[in-house]
Design an enzyme around this catalytic site. Structure first.
Site, PDB file in Angstrom:
ATOM      1  N   GLU A   1      -0.183   3.635   1.699  1.00 35.40           N
ATOM      2  CA  GLU A   1       0.085   4.140   4.007  1.00 35.40           C
ATOM      3  C   GLU A   1       1.359   3.970   4.321  1.00 35.40           C
ATOM      4  O   GLU A   1       1.800   4.458   5.398  1.00 35.40           O
ATOM      5  CB  GLU A   1      -1.023   3.606   4.271  1.00 35.40           C
ATOM      6  CG  GLU A   1      -2.030   4.118   2.962  1.00 35.40           C
ATOM      7  CD  GLU A   1      -3.369   2.993   4.129  1.00 35.40           C
ATOM      8  OE1 GLU A   1      -3.976   3.303   5.221  1.00 35.40           O
ATOM      9  OE2 GLU A   1      -4.389   3.115   3.467  1.00 35.40           O
TER      10      GLU A   1
ATOM     11  N   THR B   1       0.974  -1.305   0.004  1.00 37.31           N
ATOM     12  CA  THR B   1      -0.573  -0.090  -0.416  1.00 37.31           C
ATOM     13  C   THR B   1       0.751   1.427   0.101  1.00 37.31           C
ATOM     14  O   THR B   1       2.442   1.103   0.558  1.00 37.31           O
ATOM     15  CB  THR B   1      -1.307   0.108   1.327  1.00 37.31           C
ATOM     16  OG1 THR B   1      -1.116   1.352   1.515  1.00 37.31           O
ATOM     17  CG2 THR B   1      -0.232  -0.293   2.638  1.00 37.31           C
TER      18      THR B   1
HETATM   19  P1  NAD Z   1      -8.930  -7.743   1.717  1.00 31.59           P
HETATM   20  O1  NAD Z   1      -9.561  -7.688   3.466  1.00 31.59           O
HETATM   21  O2  NAD Z   1     -11.054  -7.719   1.268  1.00 31.59           O
HETATM   22  O3  NAD Z   1      -9.597  -9.083   1.692  1.00 31.59           O
HETATM   23  C1  NAD Z   1      -7.569  -9.751   2.919  1.00 31.59           C
HETATM   24  C2  NAD Z   1      -7.994 -10.851   2.559  1.00 31.59           C
HETATM   25  O4  NAD Z   1      -7.397 -11.839   2.942  1.00 31.59           O
HETATM   26  C3  NAD Z   1      -8.801 -11.690   2.437  1.00 31.59           C
HETATM   27  O5  NAD Z   1      -9.690 -12.721   2.089  1.00 31.59           O
HETATM   28  C4  NAD Z   1      -9.113 -12.494   4.060  1.00 31.59           C
HETATM   29  O6  NAD Z   1      -9.546 -13.395   4.430  1.00 31.59           O
HETATM   30  C5  NAD Z   1      -7.405 -13.003   3.379  1.00 31.59           C
HETATM   31  N1  NAD Z   1      -6.232 -13.009   4.327  1.00 31.59           N
HETATM   32  C6  NAD Z   1      -6.689 -12.323   5.502  1.00 31.59           C
HETATM   33  N2  NAD Z   1      -5.454 -13.290   6.354  1.00 31.59           N
HETATM   34  C7  NAD Z   1      -5.065 -14.270   6.520  1.00 31.59           C
HETATM   35  C8  NAD Z   1      -4.437 -15.113   6.560  1.00 31.59           C
HETATM   36  N3  NAD Z   1      -3.970 -15.253   7.632  1.00 31.59           N
HETATM   37  N4  NAD Z   1      -3.688 -15.879   5.419  1.00 31.59           N
HETATM   38  C9  NAD Z   1      -5.058 -16.524   4.386  1.00 31.59           C
HETATM   39  N5  NAD Z   1      -5.322 -15.389   4.096  1.00 31.59           N
HETATM   40  C10 NAD Z   1      -5.388 -14.324   5.023  1.00 31.59           C
HETATM   41  O7  NAD Z   1      -8.055  -7.074   1.749  1.00 31.59           O
HETATM   42  P2  NAD Z   1      -7.956  -6.189  -0.218  1.00 31.59           P
HETATM   43  O8  NAD Z   1      -8.436  -4.843  -0.404  1.00 31.59           O
HETATM   44  O9  NAD Z   1      -8.754  -6.722  -0.809  1.00 31.59           O
HETATM   45  O10 NAD Z   1      -6.539  -5.851  -0.089  1.00 31.59           O
HETATM   46  C11 NAD Z   1      -5.582  -7.122  -1.035  1.00 31.59           C
HETATM   47  C12 NAD Z   1      -4.551  -6.415  -0.112  1.00 31.59           C
HETATM   48  O11 NAD Z   1      -3.642  -5.216  -1.098  1.00 31.59           O
HETATM   49  C13 NAD Z   1      -3.830  -6.178   0.648  1.00 31.59           C
HETATM   50  O12 NAD Z   1      -2.654  -7.032   1.388  1.00 31.59           O
HETATM   51  C14 NAD Z   1      -3.291  -4.803   1.498  1.00 31.59           C
HETATM   52  O13 NAD Z   1      -3.121  -4.504   2.242  1.00 31.59           O
HETATM   53  C15 NAD Z   1      -3.334  -4.340  -0.037  1.00 31.59           C
HETATM   54  N6  NAD Z   1      -3.819  -2.775  -0.397  1.00 31.59           N
HETATM   55  C16 NAD Z   1      -5.374  -2.638  -0.418  1.00 31.59           C
HETATM   56  C17 NAD Z   1      -5.842  -1.176  -0.968  1.00 31.59           C
HETATM   57  C18 NAD Z   1      -7.192  -1.155  -0.389  1.00 31.59           C
HETATM   58  O14 NAD Z   1      -7.365  -0.183  -0.845  1.00 31.59           O
HETATM   59  N7  NAD Z   1      -7.675  -2.014  -0.104  1.00 31.59           N
HETATM   60  C19 NAD Z   1      -4.940  -0.181  -1.318  1.00 31.59           C
HETATM   61  C20 NAD Z   1      -3.316  -0.769  -1.637  1.00 31.59           C
HETATM   62  C21 NAD Z   1      -3.262  -2.476  -1.390  1.00 31.59           C
HETATM   63  P1  TYD Z   2     -10.410   4.049   4.269  1.00 30.49           P
HETATM   64  O1  TYD Z   2     -11.342   3.474   2.929  1.00 30.49           O
HETATM   65  O2  TYD Z   2     -10.961   2.995   5.502  1.00 30.49           O
HETATM   66  O3  TYD Z   2      -9.401   3.045   3.508  1.00 30.49           O
HETATM   67  P2  TYD Z   2      -8.074   3.866   4.459  1.00 30.49           P
HETATM   68  O4  TYD Z   2      -8.116   4.889   5.531  1.00 30.49           O
HETATM   69  O5  TYD Z   2      -7.228   3.221   4.182  1.00 30.49           O
HETATM   70  O6  TYD Z   2      -7.749   5.455   3.250  1.00 30.49           O
HETATM   71  O7  TYD Z   2     -11.006   5.158   3.736  1.00 30.49           O
HETATM   72  C1  TYD Z   2     -10.642   5.782   2.919  1.00 30.49           C
HETATM   73  C2  TYD Z   2     -10.856   7.194   3.688  1.00 30.49           C
HETATM   74  O8  TYD Z   2     -12.367   7.734   4.357  1.00 30.49           O
HETATM   75  C3  TYD Z   2      -9.992   7.804   5.211  1.00 30.49           C
HETATM   76  O9  TYD Z   2      -9.780   9.017   5.064  1.00 30.49           O
HETATM   77  C4  TYD Z   2     -11.226   7.592   6.279  1.00 30.49           C
HETATM   78  C5  TYD Z   2     -12.350   8.342   5.802  1.00 30.49           C
HETATM   79  N1  TYD Z   2     -13.820   6.810   6.051  1.00 30.49           N
HETATM   80  C6  TYD Z   2     -15.014   8.391   6.445  1.00 30.49           C
HETATM   81  O10 TYD Z   2     -15.081   9.565   6.625  1.00 30.49           O
HETATM   82  N2  TYD Z   2     -15.503   7.599   6.947  1.00 30.49           N
HETATM   83  C7  TYD Z   2     -15.693   5.924   6.454  1.00 30.49           C
HETATM   84  O11 TYD Z   2     -17.259   5.937   7.613  1.00 30.49           O
HETATM   85  C8  TYD Z   2     -14.491   5.770   6.563  1.00 30.49           C
HETATM   86  C9  TYD Z   2     -15.144   4.109   6.674  1.00 30.49           C
HETATM   87  C10 TYD Z   2     -13.606   5.847   6.240  1.00 30.49           C
END
Ligand code: NAD
Ligand code: TYD
Length: 355
Positions: free
Chosen positions: A134, A132
């Site tokens: 972050e 990420t």
């Molecule tokens: P998510 O929380 O939707 O999915 C995570 C998945 O991992 C779930 O299916 C969960 O069951 C599985 N999981 C959790 N712990 C586990 C373990 N110990 N062993 C096997 N499986 C396990 O997350 P996401 O939003 O799909 O994110 C996927 C990856 O991308 C993460 O590594 C996250 O840090 C990264 N990422 C996410 C975002 C975003 O905006 N969502 C952005 C950048 C990077």
């Molecule tokens: P989020 O989807 O949790 O992603 P991240 O914190 O990883 O960026 O949140 C996106 C932005 O939206 C973040 O600045 C927090 C804000 N947010 C709200 O204002 N209200 C909410 O209920 C949630 C879940 C997030």
């Protein structure tokens, strides 16, 4: 074939579905099925002989070793993680367990397997770690967007645990020669997004007539990327990324949260107007800010564009419209993920929300 971890979550499942549609290779999908994992998302792949789902933990070294020996994937793509910042504030331990210890154990299992491969397979092997933006911390309004050389300055338990995992991946390359690649992506949105994250939460709450909780002043900025574009970036890095390198992935869509919420409301006003004819924006409610809330993230994705020729296909306008349309067309998926565990979380984070 390839081994995907966390492929029942939001991005992992989109990646698996796209992979099955766009390639002839099989996928072994290892997922623990935490609250965030959902087999319903993978329903269209359930009869596909090229998709093998295994419920298990990336920290289960013997299970991972067995899967690697049995299926001999040419690559591992690691999505598995605890991923929600707010949950990491309430309960950081799961984040350390999966994101740090789990990644460590996964790396060790993969290293053991990789070391024993014949030379040709060993050279072709890849471990791609999905991370990420972050990890870079927060920016002021005038700071330049994150590049791959920015210092790591994680501020939340989530980002700290992801930063730790990135460092482990890096070290396994430098110390043991493991052929790794890392991607650091901005905020994703799109189909199958669990409705505890900003965009799906706003859509689901708006339709349910609930309040739309905006943290603090709503002026925190994120860069938004449509999930399918993240998946195409990962495929590209897997195909052509330089070993040991990290690649930032972003959509060039910096937007304050309040603007995102207004955009969602305007689309819903158009596509599914409220019965009383008023705007969903009336449901916006400013709530207490998240502790340690990062003010701004912005990604410079030029390296990926310059070196590997990747660009996002969607603009924010096209991607957010597709997303709102998807949620309107998939009410049953939403209903089914709003289980007891989901309701417990909503009560814990927001208190009893007005009906
Ligand atoms: P998510 O929380 O939707 O999915 C995570 C998945 O991992 C779930 O299916 C969960 O069951 C599985 N999981 C959790 N712990 C586990 C373990 N110990 N062993 C096997 N499986 C396990 O997350 P996401 O939003 O799909 O994110 C996927 C990856 O991308 C993460 O590594 C996250 O840090 C990264 N990422 C996410 C975002 C975003 O905006 N969502 C952005 C950048 C990077
Ligand atoms: P989020 O989807 O949790 O992603 P991240 O914190 O990883 O960026 O949140 C996106 C932005 O939206 C973040 O600045 C927090 C804000 N947010 C709200 O204002 N209200 C909410 O209920 C949630 C879940 C997030």
């Amino acid at each position: 074939m390839i081994l995907v971890t966390g492929g029942a979550g939001f991005i992992g499942a989109n990646f698996v579905l796209d992979w099955l549609a766009g390639s002839t290779e099989a996928v072994v999908n290892l997922d623990k099925l935490t609250y965030a994992g959902n087999l319903q998302t993978l329903a269209s792949a359930s009869d596909n002989p090229r998709h093998v789902f295994v419920q298990g933990d990336i920290g289960d070294t013997s299970l991972v070793a067995r899967l690697l020996a049995e299926h001999r994937p040419r690559a591992v793509v690691n999505f598995a993680a605890e991923s929600h910042v707010d949950r990491s504030i309430h309960g950081p331990e799961d984040f350390v367990q999966t994101n740090v210890l789990g990644t460590f154990r996964l790396l060790e299992a993969v290293r053991g397997h990789w070391a024993g491969l014949p030379e040709v397979e060993k050279t072709a092997f890849r471990f791609l770690h999905v991370s990420t933006d972050e990890v870079y911390g927060t920016l002021s309004a005038t700071d330049r967007a994150f590049t791959e050389t920015n210092r790591y300055e994680p501020n939340s338990p989530y980002s700290a645990s992801k930063a730790a995992s990135d460092h482990l991946v890096r070290a396994w390359h430098h110390t043991y020669g493991l052929p790794v690649l890392t991607t650091n992506c901005s905020n994703n949105y799109g189909p199958y997004h669990f409705p505890e994250k900003l965009i799906p939460l706003m859509i689901v709450n708006a339709l349910a007539g609930k309040s739309l909780p905006v943290y603090g002043d709503g002026m925190q900025v994120r860069d938004w990327l449509y999930v399918k574009d993240h998946c195409s970036a990962i495929r590209r890095v897997l195909e052509a990324g330089k070993l040991g390198e990290t690649y930032n992935v972003g959509g060039w869509n910096e937007k304050p949260n309040i603007e995102i919420v207004h955009t969602v409301c305007a689309l819903l006003d158009e596509l599914k107007p409220r019965d009383d004819g008023k705007s969903y924006a009336q449901q916006i409610s400013y709530v207490t800010d998240r502790p340690g809330h990062d003010r701004r993230y912005a990604i410079n994705a030029r390296k990926l564009e310059r070196e590997l020729g990747w660009k996002p296909a969607e603009t924010f306008e096209s991607g957010i419209r597709k997303t709102v349309e998807w949620y309107l067309a998939n009410a049953e998926w939403v209903r089914n993920v709003q289980s007891g565990a989901y309701r417990d979380w909503v009560n814990k984070q927001y208190g009893a929300t007005p009906a």
